[in-house]
Design an enzyme around this catalytic site. Sequence first.
Site, short mmCIF file in Angstrom:
data_model
loop_
_atom_site.label_atom_id
_atom_site.label_comp_id
_atom_site.label_asym_id
_atom_site.label_seq_id
_atom_site.Cartn_x
_atom_site.Cartn_y
_atom_site.Cartn_z
CB CYS A 262 66.19 49.51 51.47
SG CYS A 262 65.45 49.91 49.88
CG HIS B 170 63.36 54.29 47.08
ND1 HIS B 170 64.34 53.49 46.53
CD2 HIS B 170 63.11 53.79 48.32
CE1 HIS B 170 64.67 52.55 47.40
NE2 HIS B 170 63.95 52.71 48.49
CG HIS C 119 63.85 54.74 53.16
ND1 HIS C 119 65.01 54.16 53.62
CD2 HIS C 119 63.39 53.91 52.18
CE1 HIS C 119 65.24 53.04 52.95
NE2 HIS C 119 64.27 52.88 52.06
CD GLU C 120 59.80 53.83 50.89
OE1 GLU C 120 59.97 53.65 49.67
OE2 GLU C 120 60.20 53.03 51.75
#
Length: 194
Positions: free
Chosen positions: A108, A154, A150-151
């Site tokens: 990351c 966030h 993954h994003e």
Amino acid sequence: MLQPILAYGHPLLREKGKPVSLDKEELDTFIDQMWQTMRRANGCGLAASQVGKNLCLFIVDSRSTYQQMENAARQALYENGDTGIEEVFINAEMISRSGDVWVEEEGCLSIPSLSQPVARPWSIEIRYLDKELVQRQKVFSGNTARMIQHEYDHTQGILYIDHLNPVARKLLMSRLKKIRAGKVQAGYPMCFFR
């Protein structure tokens, strides 16, 4: 204009993103800045929260990763016919995740110099607005799905390290403390919260 990337420990990284309500011109400018920032940091994805905006917005570039891989890796990490994407995801909503889970290393930009194996579903279905504010609902798989997850995390205030087992997280604590204290060089502009 390049934006500094918020480092692990900044409270904004733990906040859930708010729906995007920027006007089109302001949104286009911000998205362009995100692409420039991500590319400068040699990343494959970036969320708005990582550059200081608490918005449900992220970008993913799995195409560059695909192009840099050997054929054997492409066959293992991408579905047949998938050559990756360069896509903007605005106000994304995860519809479903497959039960087929696989483990792969993740890193990351907000947690420089660290990577860990993370288990994620092989495929997902997601609804979102693209850069032109057109609603899309698509299924993604393999490495592209991993990057999107993954994003997307966030935008939910979740970091990839949250998916690690407690023992693995504990083993990373001293390195995470160094990142939080600004004692790690990233090779790109970062913003540390002290």
